[in-house]
Design a protein around this motif. Sequence first.
Motif, PDB file in Angstrom:
ATOM      1  N   ASP A 128      -5.778   7.863   4.705  1.00 14.10           N
ATOM      2  CA  ASP A 128      -4.960   6.558   4.983  1.00 14.10           C
ATOM      3  C   ASP A 128      -5.635   5.018   5.437  1.00 14.10           C
ATOM      4  O   ASP A 128      -5.588   4.270   4.838  1.00 14.10           O
ATOM      5  CB  ASP A 128      -3.779   6.616   6.045  1.00 14.10           C
ATOM      6  CG  ASP A 128      -2.541   7.633   5.688  1.00 14.10           C
ATOM      7  OD1 ASP A 128      -2.447   8.025   4.514  1.00 14.10           O
ATOM      8  OD2 ASP A 128      -2.085   8.148   6.636  1.00 14.10           O
ATOM      9  N   ARG A 161      -6.010   1.932   3.002  1.00 14.42           N
ATOM     10  CA  ARG A 161      -5.724   0.474   3.666  1.00 14.42           C
ATOM     11  C   ARG A 161      -6.782  -0.184   3.240  1.00 14.42           C
ATOM     12  O   ARG A 161      -6.369  -1.562   2.688  1.00 14.42           O
ATOM     13  CB  ARG A 161      -5.391   0.780   5.240  1.00 14.42           C
ATOM     14  CG  ARG A 161      -4.126   0.152   5.534  1.00 14.42           C
ATOM     15  CD  ARG A 161      -4.102   0.165   7.386  1.00 14.42           C
ATOM     16  NE  ARG A 161      -4.639   1.355   7.949  1.00 14.42           N
ATOM     17  CZ  ARG A 161      -4.004   2.500   7.940  1.00 14.42           C
ATOM     18  NH1 ARG A 161      -2.899   2.670   7.412  1.00 14.42           N
ATOM     19  NH2 ARG A 161      -4.610   3.504   8.572  1.00 14.42           N
ATOM     20  N   HIS A 211      -6.609  -1.509  -0.351  1.00 11.28           N
ATOM     21  CA  HIS A 211      -5.426  -2.517  -0.437  1.00 11.28           C
ATOM     22  C   HIS A 211      -5.916  -3.929  -0.048  1.00 11.28           C
ATOM     23  O   HIS A 211      -5.768  -4.930  -0.721  1.00 11.28           O
ATOM     24  CB  HIS A 211      -4.317  -2.106   0.233  1.00 11.28           C
ATOM     25  CG  HIS A 211      -2.907  -3.067   0.050  1.00 11.28           C
ATOM     26  ND1 HIS A 211      -2.980  -3.889   1.061  1.00 11.28           N
ATOM     27  CD2 HIS A 211      -2.134  -3.220  -0.652  1.00 11.28           C
ATOM     28  CE1 HIS A 211      -1.724  -4.561   0.772  1.00 11.28           C
ATOM     29  NE2 HIS A 211      -1.201  -3.994  -0.524  1.00 11.28           N
ATOM     30  N   CYS A 225      -6.550  -7.545  -2.263  1.00 14.38           N
ATOM     31  CA  CYS A 225      -5.531  -8.573  -1.893  1.00 14.38           C
ATOM     32  C   CYS A 225      -6.476  -9.795  -1.484  1.00 14.38           C
ATOM     33  O   CYS A 225      -5.970 -10.878  -1.578  1.00 14.38           O
ATOM     34  CB  CYS A 225      -4.694  -8.276  -0.916  1.00 14.38           C
ATOM     35  SG  CYS A 225      -3.290  -7.176  -1.352  1.00 14.38           S
ATOM     36  N   ALA A 246       1.049  -4.778  -4.091  1.00 11.32           N
ATOM     37  CA  ALA A 246       2.231  -4.459  -3.137  1.00 11.32           C
ATOM     38  C   ALA A 246       1.799  -3.265  -2.486  1.00 11.32           C
ATOM     39  O   ALA A 246       2.161  -3.320  -1.180  1.00 11.32           O
ATOM     40  CB  ALA A 246       3.548  -4.264  -3.937  1.00 11.32           C
ATOM     41  N   ALA A 247       1.153  -2.100  -3.046  1.00 10.55           N
ATOM     42  CA  ALA A 247       0.933  -1.148  -2.195  1.00 10.55           C
ATOM     43  C   ALA A 247      -0.392  -0.118  -2.961  1.00 10.55           C
ATOM     44  O   ALA A 247      -0.396  -0.471  -4.176  1.00 10.55           O
ATOM     45  CB  ALA A 247       1.904  -0.131  -2.007  1.00 10.55           C
ATOM     46  N   VAL A 248      -0.956   0.554  -2.267  1.00  6.85           N
ATOM     47  CA  VAL A 248      -1.831   1.488  -2.847  1.00  6.85           C
ATOM     48  C   VAL A 248      -1.554   2.940  -2.295  1.00  6.85           C
ATOM     49  O   VAL A 248      -1.502   3.057  -0.987  1.00  6.85           O
ATOM     50  CB  VAL A 248      -3.594   1.152  -2.335  1.00  6.85           C
ATOM     51  CG1 VAL A 248      -4.295   2.303  -2.802  1.00  6.85           C
ATOM     52  CG2 VAL A 248      -3.714  -0.221  -3.042  1.00  6.85           C
ATOM     53  N   VAL A 249      -0.973   3.574  -3.055  1.00  2.96           N
ATOM     54  CA  VAL A 249      -0.721   4.993  -2.855  1.00  2.96           C
ATOM     55  C   VAL A 249      -1.419   6.235  -3.563  1.00  2.96           C
ATOM     56  O   VAL A 249      -1.731   5.977  -4.656  1.00  2.96           O
ATOM     57  CB  VAL A 249       0.871   5.111  -3.108  1.00  2.96           C
ATOM     58  CG1 VAL A 249       1.674   4.210  -2.282  1.00  2.96           C
ATOM     59  CG2 VAL A 249       0.887   5.041  -4.681  1.00  2.96           C
TER      60      VAL A 249
END
Length: 106
Positions: free
Chosen positions: A4, A8, A11, A15, A32-35
Motif C-alpha cells: 500500500d 501511495r 500515486h 500527480c 484518481a487512484a493507483v490500484v
Amino acid sequence: MLTDDALRTVHEYACAPVGMTLLTRERGADVAAVVRGSSVDHPSIQLADLLAGAAAAVAERHEGNPSDAGEGLWPVITSFVEQSSLLPYDDPAAQLRSVKERPVRH
C-alpha cells in the motif's frame, strides 16, 4: 510486491509536477487512484506485462546486450517511443541541446 505504501508513493509521483525549472515545469497527471489488478481479471494487465518485457529487451539491445528478442522487437517497440521525450531513442544528443533550441510544450 507492491505494498500500500509503494502504491501511495507511485500515486504521489504521478500527480506531482514535473520539470527541473519553472520554465520547464509541467502539471502532474490527473490520476484518481493507483490500484492493484490481476491479469486473470484484466487482460489489459497481461498486455502491459507483455509490452514491458518487450521494451526491456529493446532497452537491453540499446545498452549493448543484444538478443534475438531485442533485435526482432526493436522496430515495433521504438515506434511507441515519444519523439519529444527527454531522451529520444534515435537522437541521444538531443538532451545536450540548450533550452532555447528545444520546442516549447503546451
